[in-house]
Design an enzyme around this catalytic site. Sequence first.
Site, PDB file in Angstrom:
ATOM      1  N   SER A 270     -12.598  -4.174  -0.526  1.00 37.11           N
ATOM      2  CA  SER A 270     -12.956  -3.501   0.722  1.00 37.11           C
ATOM      3  C   SER A 270     -14.434  -3.128   0.773  1.00 37.11           C
ATOM      4  O   SER A 270     -14.978  -2.595  -0.195  1.00 37.11           O
ATOM      5  CB  SER A 270     -12.125  -2.222   0.894  1.00 37.11           C
ATOM      6  OG  SER A 270     -10.805  -2.521   1.239  1.00 37.11           O
TER       7      SER A 270
ATOM      8  N   LYS B  92      -6.095   5.857   7.902  1.00 37.89           N
ATOM      9  CA  LYS B  92      -6.743   6.460   6.740  1.00 37.89           C
ATOM     10  C   LYS B  92      -7.031   7.925   7.009  1.00 37.89           C
ATOM     11  O   LYS B  92      -7.427   8.312   8.103  1.00 37.89           O
ATOM     12  CB  LYS B  92      -8.049   5.725   6.410  1.00 37.89           C
ATOM     13  CG  LYS B  92      -7.841   4.316   5.888  1.00 37.89           C
ATOM     14  CD  LYS B  92      -9.126   3.727   5.343  1.00 37.89           C
ATOM     15  CE  LYS B  92      -9.521   4.370   4.039  1.00 37.89           C
ATOM     16  NZ  LYS B  92     -10.682   3.721   3.393  1.00 37.89           N
TER      17      LYS B  92
ATOM     18  N   ARG C 272       0.854  -1.190   0.000  1.00 36.34           N
ATOM     19  CA  ARG C 272       0.000   0.000   0.000  1.00 36.34           C
ATOM     20  C   ARG C 272       0.884   1.232   0.000  1.00 36.34           C
ATOM     21  O   ARG C 272       1.734   1.401   0.867  1.00 36.34           O
ATOM     22  CB  ARG C 272      -0.895  -0.011   1.243  1.00 36.34           C
ATOM     23  CG  ARG C 272      -1.858   1.165   1.376  1.00 36.34           C
ATOM     24  CD  ARG C 272      -2.673   0.968   2.641  1.00 36.34           C
ATOM     25  NE  ARG C 272      -3.698   1.982   2.838  1.00 36.34           N
ATOM     26  CZ  ARG C 272      -3.513   3.107   3.524  1.00 36.34           C
ATOM     27  NH1 ARG C 272      -2.330   3.355   4.080  1.00 36.34           N
ATOM     28  NH2 ARG C 272      -4.491   3.965   3.675  1.00 36.34           N
TER      29      ARG C 272
END
Length: 208
Positions: free
Chosen positions: A101, A130, A32
């Site tokens: 997700s 996030k 990521r």
Amino acid sequence: IYPITDTSLSTLSLPEQVAEMAAGGAVLIQLREKHASARQFFDSARKALHVAQANGVRLIINDRSDIAMALNADGVHLGQHDLSPVHARRLLGEQAIIGYSTHSLSQAMEAVKLPIDYLAFGPIFPTSTKEDPDPVVGLKVLADVKEIAGTLPLIAIGGIDETNLAAVLAAGADSAAMIRTILADRDGIEQKMRSLLSIAAGHQVGNV
């Protein structure tokens, strides 16, 4: 345990993070990288893939189906605003691992109709990883999603650490995705992975 890389949380490069996670027992890692350019991500992912393959670890690319395809990575993890799993499957083929997700019961119900290999759900607890997190869903909703998922592997994400991992697994998650918990101490990644895997293994033994 489903470890996820993040260079903004660790001063280690993606290949270095993968090496540490693999040394700690990871068998599948998600790459990521939210702040690098496509070229930078591709170059780092290519090096990380070599490290993963050398350690027998499968590597999933976050968001970028094009990079996953170009590198012949093991798969891709997609969010609600990324390329549809249907189109990703056409690009990557039947052997690719595709994760997706979801953040609500309705999204989970739609997701199980798609050509995916696992369903991610969260955030289970508050998270600071996030920048604009979805509403916290909690353990009860996670248990409801497990019923929806059926035999499809369910990955819980969001604010999971040593203190709540067992509860997350008891609620029905097949695995727990973690970023900050694993990467907070750059010198302790391998040991943290071992510790978390030990907790998960203890939960499995307790349910035999």
